[in-house]
Design a protein around this motif. Sequence first.
Motif, PDB file in Angstrom:
ATOM      1  N   MET A  49       0.833  -1.204   0.000  1.00 37.72           N
ATOM      2  CA  MET A  49       0.000   0.000   0.000  1.00 37.72           C
ATOM      3  C   MET A  49       0.867   1.254   0.000  1.00 37.72           C
ATOM      4  N   ALA A  50       1.917   1.233   0.819  1.00 35.29           N
ATOM      5  CA  ALA A  50       2.819   2.386   0.861  1.00 35.29           C
ATOM      6  C   ALA A  50       3.595   2.526  -0.437  1.00 35.29           C
ATOM      7  N   ASP A  51       3.984   1.392  -1.053  1.00 38.14           N
ATOM      8  CA  ASP A  51       4.742   1.437  -2.312  1.00 38.14           C
ATOM      9  C   ASP A  51       3.989   2.176  -3.408  1.00 38.14           C
ATOM     10  N   PHE A  52       2.661   2.040  -3.430  1.00 37.14           N
ATOM     11  CA  PHE A  52       1.866   2.572  -4.543  1.00 37.14           C
ATOM     12  C   PHE A  52       1.020   3.785  -4.156  1.00 37.14           C
ATOM     13  N   THR A  53       1.325   4.390  -3.004  1.00 34.44           N
ATOM     14  CA  THR A  53       0.528   5.534  -2.551  1.00 34.44           C
ATOM     15  C   THR A  53       1.442   6.706  -2.227  1.00 34.44           C
ATOM     16  N   ASP A  54       1.069   7.899  -2.653  1.00 35.43           N
ATOM     17  CA  ASP A  54       1.816   9.097  -2.287  1.00 35.43           C
ATOM     18  C   ASP A  54       1.802   9.279  -0.771  1.00 35.43           C
ATOM     19  N   LYS A  55       2.874   9.825  -0.236  1.00 35.96           N
ATOM     20  CA  LYS A  55       3.004   9.958   1.214  1.00 35.96           C
ATOM     21  C   LYS A  55       1.849  10.731   1.839  1.00 35.96           C
ATOM     22  N   ASP A  56       1.380  11.776   1.171  1.00 40.27           N
ATOM     23  CA  ASP A  56       0.331  12.607   1.764  1.00 40.27           C
ATOM     24  C   ASP A  56      -1.034  11.926   1.758  1.00 40.27           C
ATOM     25  N   LYS A  57      -1.145  10.787   1.067  1.00 37.40           N
ATOM     26  CA  LYS A  57      -2.433  10.080   1.022  1.00 37.40           C
ATOM     27  C   LYS A  57      -2.413   8.773   1.821  1.00 37.40           C
ATOM     28  N   ARG A  58      -1.282   8.418   2.394  1.00 37.39           N
ATOM     29  CA  ARG A  58      -1.164   7.108   3.038  1.00 37.39           C
ATOM     30  C   ARG A  58      -2.018   6.978   4.288  1.00 37.39           C
ATOM     31  N   ILE A  59      -2.172   8.060   5.054  1.00 36.44           N
ATOM     32  CA  ILE A  59      -2.986   7.968   6.263  1.00 36.44           C
ATOM     33  C   ILE A  59      -4.427   7.613   5.919  1.00 36.44           C
ATOM     34  N   ILE A  60      -4.931   8.125   4.779  1.00 37.42           N
ATOM     35  CA  ILE A  60      -6.293   7.782   4.347  1.00 37.42           C
ATOM     36  C   ILE A  60      -6.356   6.322   3.913  1.00 37.42           C
ATOM     37  N   THR A  62     -21.318  -3.537  19.398  1.00 35.13           N
ATOM     38  CA  THR A  62     -21.981  -3.023  18.196  1.00 35.13           C
ATOM     39  C   THR A  62     -21.631  -1.557  17.967  1.00 35.13           C
ATOM     40  N   LEU A  63     -21.652  -0.766  19.046  1.00 33.55           N
ATOM     41  CA  LEU A  63     -21.304   0.651  18.957  1.00 33.55           C
ATOM     42  C   LEU A  63     -19.886   0.833  18.444  1.00 33.55           C
ATOM     43  N   ASN A  64     -18.962   0.011  18.945  1.00 31.18           N
ATOM     44  CA  ASN A  64     -17.563   0.076  18.528  1.00 31.18           C
ATOM     45  C   ASN A  64     -17.431  -0.149  17.023  1.00 31.18           C
ATOM     46  N   ALA A  65     -18.092  -1.191  16.529  1.00 30.92           N
ATOM     47  CA  ALA A  65     -18.002  -1.518  15.100  1.00 30.92           C
ATOM     48  C   ALA A  65     -18.614  -0.421  14.240  1.00 30.92           C
ATOM     49  N   ILE A  66     -19.781   0.090  14.645  1.00 31.99           N
ATOM     50  CA  ILE A  66     -20.465   1.124  13.853  1.00 31.99           C
ATOM     51  C   ILE A  66     -19.639   2.401  13.809  1.00 31.99           C
ATOM     52  N   MET A  67     -19.080   2.804  14.957  1.00 33.46           N
ATOM     53  CA  MET A  67     -18.284   4.040  15.000  1.00 33.46           C
ATOM     54  C   MET A  67     -17.047   3.936  14.116  1.00 33.46           C
ATOM     55  N   VAL A  68     -16.364   2.791  14.180  1.00 32.55           N
ATOM     56  CA  VAL A  68     -15.150   2.632  13.371  1.00 32.55           C
ATOM     57  C   VAL A  68     -15.484   2.693  11.891  1.00 32.55           C
ATOM     58  N   VAL A  69     -16.536   1.994  11.492  1.00 35.75           N
ATOM     59  CA  VAL A  69     -16.899   1.958  10.070  1.00 35.75           C
ATOM     60  C   VAL A  69     -17.372   3.324   9.584  1.00 35.75           C
ATOM     61  N   MET A  70     -18.159   4.031  10.406  1.00 37.52           N
ATOM     62  CA  MET A  70     -18.767   5.286   9.974  1.00 37.52           C
ATOM     63  C   MET A  70     -17.835   6.491  10.108  1.00 37.52           C
ATOM     64  N   LEU A  71     -16.937   6.469  11.105  1.00 40.30           N
ATOM     65  CA  LEU A  71     -16.176   7.672  11.431  1.00 40.30           C
ATOM     66  C   LEU A  71     -14.699   7.604  11.085  1.00 40.30           C
ATOM     67  N   GLN A  72     -14.170   6.415  10.771  1.00 37.52           N
ATOM     68  CA  GLN A  72     -12.731   6.265  10.601  1.00 37.52           C
ATOM     69  C   GLN A  72     -12.157   7.240   9.568  1.00 37.52           C
ATOM     70  N   VAL A  73     -12.738   7.294   8.379  1.00 37.75           N
ATOM     71  CA  VAL A  73     -12.177   8.121   7.303  1.00 37.75           C
ATOM     72  C   VAL A  73     -12.313   9.606   7.616  1.00 37.75           C
ATOM     73  N   SER A  74     -13.473  10.037   8.107  1.00 39.74           N
ATOM     74  CA  SER A  74     -13.675  11.468   8.389  1.00 39.74           C
ATOM     75  C   SER A  74     -12.768  11.947   9.514  1.00 39.74           C
ATOM     76  N   ILE A  75     -12.601  11.134  10.555  1.00 43.23           N
ATOM     77  CA  ILE A  75     -11.708  11.531  11.645  1.00 43.23           C
ATOM     78  C   ILE A  75     -10.259  11.538  11.176  1.00 43.23           C
ATOM     79  N   SER A  76      -9.902  10.624  10.300  1.00 39.43           N
ATOM     80  CA  SER A  76      -8.543  10.608   9.751  1.00 39.43           C
ATOM     81  C   SER A  76      -8.267  11.870   8.936  1.00 39.43           C
TER      82      SER A  76
END
Length: 352
Positions: free
Chosen positions: A90-101, A222-236
């Motif tokens: 993933m790191a090999d094929f991704t620009d550094k500024d986009k890797r966190i996403i 259930t709350l843990n799974a829903i929060m991770v799936v729904m919020l991970q990208v926006s919080i990142s």
Amino acid sequence: MFLSRNMDASPLVIGLTVAMSPLMGTVGGFVGGHLSDRFGRKPIMLTSVFGLALVYYGFTIVNGQGWFILLNAFNGLCGSFFEPSSQAMMADFTDKDKRIIVYSLRYTAINIGASVGPLIGAYLANTSARMSFLLTGSTYLIYGLALLWFMKKLVISKVETDKKIVSFANAFHVVKTDKALRYLLLGIIVINIGYVQMDSNLPQFLAKHVENGIAIFSVLITLNAIMVVMLQVSISHLAEKFSLMQVMVVGAICISAGLIGFSFINGWMMGILSGVLFTLGEILIFPSNNMMMDHLAPEHLRGTYFGAGQFRKIGNFLGPIVGGFLMGHLSGQLMFWIIALIRKYDIFLGRE
């Protein structure tokens, strides 16, 4: 469940069988990551995925308890080879500024699978347990074939093809002498000691000391799974405005606050508040940890460094033991406080 119901295995044999996978994963991650640096990501990833398919097909046909121990050891080994190799690719094929996403998307996908997979497995365990093994093996086989097809279309960059070939001994020496990596590994081991309490000792504590404790625990999962799936990208996306160390420190504080909150659970409100804090810490820490590992790794040793990151599973192994010992000899409330305080020390160590 399968070993207990279908093979009349003792608790000791069941524990040994289950423990073999994370044990081999801890040992094999560094080796698999280094092999991906030496021979390329593709052969290691494809070999490990097809190996996982064979493991689960093996589960469908073997009957001896020893075979299950051996196959689950191979299961952990194959998984530990695949994970650092895929992270490095993933790191090999991704620009550094986009890797966190990218790392955040990966973590979201993992949690979707971790939410759906056990439900399917639990259903099949009550109907046809060996069918669940067959389904899992077939899923890995299809995924392996899909990887094979997609990888033929990848254009490998010079970074990957012109890497310096480093021996295993030299790679181990580089990792061993990297002070920043040692502190990062120590930190994530301590983080995992606290993190696994939610799966191991929290349900025991709630069942014994809180009315409707099992129902509260089910909602927290259930709350843990829903929060991770729904919020991970926006919080990142939001976390990109801060340094990685700041994000990890805030994440560690949130998990510590969640652990302390677990010790005060007396009903739904405190349970949900603690679960939210705990999950926010998880969302902040784990992708950031991968990004920090990526920053520390020389390009020709990226797989080796991600492989060294598999040593974090020591925390998954120690967490239930340490927490169970503290809960048995002190109390559940003190257990959460002590582990939270250890994490506070870990935060200051990381800042240093």
